[in-house]
Design an enzyme around this catalytic site. Structure first.
Site, short mmCIF file in Angstrom:
data_model
loop_
_atom_site.label_atom_id
_atom_site.label_comp_id
_atom_site.label_asym_id
_atom_site.label_seq_id
_atom_site.Cartn_x
_atom_site.Cartn_y
_atom_site.Cartn_z
N ALA A 67 2.53 5.46 45.50
CA ALA A 67 3.21 4.25 45.56
C ALA A 67 4.59 4.32 46.32
CB ALA A 67 3.78 3.77 44.17
N TYR A 76 -13.78 13.19 54.99
CA TYR A 76 -13.03 12.05 54.64
C TYR A 76 -14.09 11.02 54.08
CZ TYR A 76 -10.23 7.59 54.13
OH TYR A 76 -9.79 6.55 53.67
P1 NDP Z 1 -0.46 6.06 53.45
O1 NDP Z 1 -0.56 7.39 53.97
O2 NDP Z 1 0.59 4.87 53.93
O3 NDP Z 1 -0.22 6.48 51.89
C1 NDP Z 1 -0.78 7.38 51.09
C2 NDP Z 1 -0.07 7.66 49.81
O4 NDP Z 1 -0.82 8.65 49.05
C3 NDP Z 1 1.35 7.80 50.00
O5 NDP Z 1 2.29 7.21 48.97
C4 NDP Z 1 1.44 9.39 49.32
O6 NDP Z 1 2.53 9.77 48.78
C5 NDP Z 1 0.33 9.39 48.35
N1 NDP Z 1 -0.40 10.93 48.23
C6 NDP Z 1 -1.00 11.78 49.31
N2 NDP Z 1 -1.03 12.67 48.62
C7 NDP Z 1 -0.62 12.69 47.49
C8 NDP Z 1 -0.57 13.51 46.47
N3 NDP Z 1 -1.39 15.02 46.58
N4 NDP Z 1 -0.22 13.29 45.37
C9 NDP Z 1 0.50 12.39 45.12
N5 NDP Z 1 0.22 11.17 46.05
C10 NDP Z 1 -0.18 11.66 47.23
O7 NDP Z 1 -1.99 5.48 53.54
P2 NDP Z 1 -2.65 4.05 52.92
O8 NDP Z 1 -1.87 3.27 52.38
O9 NDP Z 1 -3.00 3.51 54.22
O10 NDP Z 1 -3.97 4.32 52.27
C11 NDP Z 1 -4.02 4.40 50.71
C12 NDP Z 1 -5.34 4.85 50.13
O11 NDP Z 1 -6.12 3.74 50.90
C13 NDP Z 1 -5.92 5.94 50.46
O12 NDP Z 1 -6.66 6.45 49.38
C14 NDP Z 1 -6.66 5.72 51.86
O13 NDP Z 1 -7.83 6.55 51.96
C15 NDP Z 1 -7.32 4.28 51.59
N6 NDP Z 1 -7.63 3.78 52.84
C16 NDP Z 1 -6.72 3.14 53.76
C17 NDP Z 1 -7.27 2.33 54.78
C18 NDP Z 1 -6.21 2.25 56.01
O14 NDP Z 1 -6.85 1.85 57.25
N7 NDP Z 1 -4.92 2.61 55.92
C19 NDP Z 1 -8.34 1.85 54.82
C20 NDP Z 1 -9.28 2.25 53.58
C21 NDP Z 1 -8.76 3.11 52.76
P3 NDP Z 1 3.47 10.99 49.07
O15 NDP Z 1 3.05 11.54 50.36
O16 NDP Z 1 4.67 10.57 48.60
O17 NDP Z 1 2.64 12.09 47.89
C1 8X3 Z 2 -9.67 4.23 56.10
C2 8X3 Z 2 -10.62 3.40 57.12
O1 8X3 Z 2 -12.34 3.44 58.97
O2 8X3 Z 2 -10.23 4.42 59.34
O3 8X3 Z 2 -10.30 4.61 55.20
O4 8X3 Z 2 -11.98 5.47 58.05
S1 8X3 Z 2 -11.15 4.27 58.24
#
Ligand code: NDP
Ligand code: 8X3
Length: 252
Positions: free
Chosen positions: A11, A150
């Site tokens: 979050a 990934y």
């Molecule tokens: P961000 O990098 O902006 O956010 C990722 C979040 O995950 C951060 O709040 C980070 O918080 C947290 N996080 C990472 N590692 C840990 C850990 N070990 N423990 C607790 N929290 C953790 O990425 P997005 O918001 O873009 O992505 C969110 C989700 O959506 C991910 O699962 C990603 O794979 C998925 N996703 C993203 C897409 C995109 O294009 N952006 C598309 C499809 C899916 P902190 O570092 O403070 O711990």
């Molecule tokens: C994130 C979407 O296409 O960058 O999950 O892998 S992509």
């Protein structure tokens, strides 16, 4: 709609922050978790008493197991778990990729999500009320060069979601897999490229990609539907993104 207690992982940035804002605006209470406590504190200052900032590293197995009992009074009955914390590291072909980065993706995207679900699910089943929303990816279904581990972790997330649903039929607990394509404005690509924000920008250059708010809208819809409606999976893409033909490398 009844006020729900919703635990969101990851979050502190991107989707997770958008989910927290949206759920609080919709009248729910949010347990906001991530590693960066100062980000969560800022979110708590912004959103007030309906947000509980709860620092948590999803790779910390004992902390996850202890979580349900360690939450403060009044916050222990989690109605909705949004397993969002996750990351991609690198875009190298498999034979050059970093094994340590692969292990970190597996520890976070698979093990963390699995352990937290296992910790919170018994309470949901006992109360016969709950919803697990897993943030997977379009990468679960569509491989791309450099996606390797990934993409495989996100296939796990989607299949785990569908298999959880199979176990939960007969209870009122719901499971949803959310599978977005490209979403800009989050830290995702900057993290993937080791902090290189300029390289991250090139991923979205010339596109109108999805935003974290688009994903929050999708999740809020799935969570807000009546209890007898389970959205199993949603694939959500920007209009400008879609599958291409198979690559064929021809002998010259
Ligand atoms: P961000 O990098 O902006 O956010 C990722 C979040 O995950 C951060 O709040 C980070 O918080 C947290 N996080 C990472 N590692 C840990 C850990 N070990 N423990 C607790 N929290 C953790 O990425 P997005 O918001 O873009 O992505 C969110 C989700 O959506 C991910 O699962 C990603 O794979 C998925 N996703 C993203 C897409 C995109 O294009 N952006 C598309 C499809 C899916 P902190 O570092 O403070 O711990
Ligand atoms: C994130 C979407 O296409 O960058 O999950 O892998 S992509």
């Amino acid at each position: 709609m009844r006020q729900q207690t919703i635990l969101v992982t990851g979050a502190s940035a991107g989707f997770g922050t958008a989910f927290a804002r949206r759920f609080v605006a919709d009248g729910h209470r949010v347990i906001a978790t991530a590693r960066r406590a100062e980000r969560l504190a800022a979110l708590s200052a912004e959103l007030g008493g309906r947000l509980l900032a709860w620092p948590l590293d999803v790779t910390d197995g004992p902390a996850l197991a202890a979580l349900p009992a360690s939450l403060p009074d009044g916050w222990r009955e989690v109605d909705v778990l949004v397993n969002n914390a996750g990351l991609a590291l690198g875009l190298e072909p498999a034979w050059r990729a970093s094994l340590a980065e692969w292990e970190q993706m597996i520890a976070t995207n698979i093990l963390g999500l699995t352990r937290l679900t296992r910790a919170l699910l018994p309470g949901m089943v006992e109360r016969n009320r709950g919803h697990v929303v897993n943030i997977s990816s379009a990468a679960a279904s569509y491989p791309y060069p450099g996606g390797n581990v990934y993409g495989a972790t996100k296939s796990f997330v989607t299949q785990f979601s569908l298999n959880l649903k199979a176990d939960l039929v007969g209870t009122s607990v719901r499971v949803t897999s959310i599978e977005p394509g490209m979403v800009e404005g989050t830290e995702f690509s900057t993290v993937r490229f080791g902090g290189d924000a300029e390289r991250a920008k090139t991923v979205y250059a010339g596109t109108k990609s999805l935003t974290a708010e688009d994903i929050a809208e999708t999740v809020a819809w799935a969570v807000g539907l009546p209890e007898h409606v389970n959205i199993d999976r949603i694939e959500v893409m920007p209009t400008c993104q879609g599958p291409g033909p198979f690559r064929v490398v021809r002998q010259t």
